[in-house]
Every structure is written in C-alpha cells, then in structure tokens.
Design an enzyme around this catalytic site. Structure first.
Site: not given
Length: 313
Positions: A69-70
């Site tokens: 989640d980047s």
C-alpha cells in the site's frame, strides 16, 4: 429534494444514485458503518451480512493485488477492482480510497471521474504527498500544502457529473504527529473548499484524539473515522461524539489473510484435507451467495427448444 435534505427530514426513500444513498447515510442520525472490502466477493459478503455502505480500501485492494500500500498498484488497476464491487452489489454505496489522488489536481479529478463512471458513490483523498506510505507503517508521512490539497478538492467537485457524488477529504495531520490545531485548521479549509465529508485519521490506541477533535470541531461537515487501532468503543460511542460514519477499513481482508494462512499451514502439515472441512465454507454457501440456482432456472427458461408446432400455429 436531495439526499442531504432527505436525511434532515428523516426520509429513507430511495435516491437516484449510489452517491445520493451515501450522502443520506452520512447525514442521517447516528453513525453509519462502512465495511472495508477489496473485491466482488468481499463486497457480496458484507452486503449479505447487512452493511449498507462499503469502503474500497487502498490497503486491502493493494494487498489483494499482491503489492504494498504505497502507490505500487496503479489507480486504473484499483478502479478495475472497484468495478467488480459495484457490479457485485448494484446500488450499494461504495466509497473509494483514492490515496493522495496519484499526483496533482488533474490526476485526482481523473481518478474521481473514473470512479464515478464505474458506479462508486464517492472518493476519499488524503492530504499526504505522492507517493504515500500506509498510515500505520513508519513515521515519514509528509503532508501536502493546504492550498494544493484544496485545489484537488475543488477540481473534483467541479468535474463531477452526479451532484450527489461524495468527495471526502482526509487529513493525516494527527498521523504525522502535528498539533491538534493543524488538524482542525486543515479540516476547516477542506470543508471550505467543498469537501462533502471529512475523514480524521488517528493511529493512537485510544479514541482520545478523535474525542478532542470532535469537542473542538465547530463545522457542520460530516466526520468519518477508521478506528483500526482504537477498537474498544462501539459505533454508538462514536455517534455520541458526533461522528457521522465508522469505517471498518481492513478487517475483512485481515480475517481472510489469517484464514488462508492457517488453512495452507494445516494442509501442508497434515498432507491432506481431512481435518479442515469444518473450518472452511461449504460450497453450497458460495453457490447460494452467487445465486447458482437462479442461473439454473434461467438456463431452463432460455435454452429450451421452442415448441415448433405452437410457433407455426
């Protein structure tokens, strides 16, 4: 009468769009619940269990795609997943986690426009810089300038087609360990820029920051939270603080993660599946959720050979 007016008048009538239904829930008395989902299956399960609105979680969708989640998954990939959700549960409001908007005002409004076209009820953008890191990991969470983020909000509002489409502004001021004044000032600026709701994020293990924010918040814009780390209070407790909605952001995915890991470990260790049947869903439950019987009835209806004698008179 728009969805906001319906809520004020206690009218639970249907509205024209998913955005209108979400807007109604955010303005209705109490705190609504949005269940975090990541694909069509998780959306179906959540709705079958009674949830009226869904949160298309960036963390959960990224994890389902096999990445971090980047901002490692593209926004087109994530919106494809959102489309599987809106197709699976038509009419149920899906609020999409749009991270930072993947760039400037233009990419944010393009994201919002595409989300609207695939049937989402709204989008939520956070005020960190791109690329971002998940809020619960690490401490390097740099915020965007207020004026820049307000521009994203205005661009999305100006571009939306459905007047009830919801744009949520999320501030990470408390995540970034900035003073409460900063969170309040940013929230006020985002509301002034046109945000339909605010998302105040905290990763403390108690709701004290949220309670303090609500005590000092003087605006009328609905406030959402995601009590991932301060998980003791109930929805009713949060409603008493004036919270409009609670997002259970990642619990469905984390439950699936644990269940898949455990069953893989068990099968590998036991070298068979004789000991796990009572720990997994029966196939008939899956067939029921997806209405296999309905498909069978349709096949009987639409694939039977016509009665030629009747057709020819």
């Amino acid at each position: 009468m728009n969805a906001t007016e319906q809520a004020a008048n206690g009218d639970r009538g249907t509205t024209r769009s998913a955005g209108g239904r979400l807007r109604y829930l955010l303005h209705a008395p109490g705190a609504c619940q949005l269940m975090g989902v990541h694909d069509g299956l998780s959306a179906r399960i959540a709705v079958a269990e009674g949830f009226e609105a869904l949160w298309a979680s960036g963390l959960c969708m990224s994890t389902a795609r096999g990445v971090r989640d980047s901002d490692e998954a593209s926004w087109t990939e994530l919106l494809t997943l959102v489309g599987t959700m809106t197709d699976a549960v038509p009419g149920v409001p899906v609020l999409v986690d749009g991270d930072t908007g993947y760039g400037n005002f233009n990419t944010a409004r393009r994201f919002a426009g595409r989300a609207e076209r695939v049937g989402a009820a709204g989008v939520c953008f956070e005020d960190k810089v791109f690329p971002k890191m998940n809020s619960f990991f690490g401490d390097g969470h740099q915020l965007a300038p207020v004026a820049e983020f307000c521009g994203k909000i205005r661009a999305c509002k100006d571009a939306q087609r459905d007047p009830d489409f919801v744009v949520v502004a999320r501030t990470e001021a408390l995540i970034s360990k900035l003073p409460m004044e900063e969170a309040l000032d940013r929230a006020a600026a985002y509301a002034e820029a046109g945000a339909d709701a605010l998302f105040i994020h905290s990763r403390m293990n108690t709701p004290q920051q949220i309670a303090t924010f609500m005590e000092r918040w003087e605006g009328s814009t609905p406030v959402l939270i995601a009590p991932t780390t301060y998980h003791t209070p109930s929805v009713d407790d949060f409603a008493a603080l004036g919270i409009a909605g609670c997002i259970w952001a990642n619990h469905s995915m984390r439950a699936a993660f644990a269940a898949m890991r455990d069953v893989c470990q068990r099968i590998r260790t036991d070298r068979g599946i004789y000991g796990i049947e009572d720990q997994v869903a029966p196939l008939k439950e899956i067939f029921g959720l997806f209405d296999y019987e309905g498909l069978e009835k349709d096949e009987n209806c639409y694939t039977q050979a016509p009665d030629l004698a009747a057709v020819q008179g």
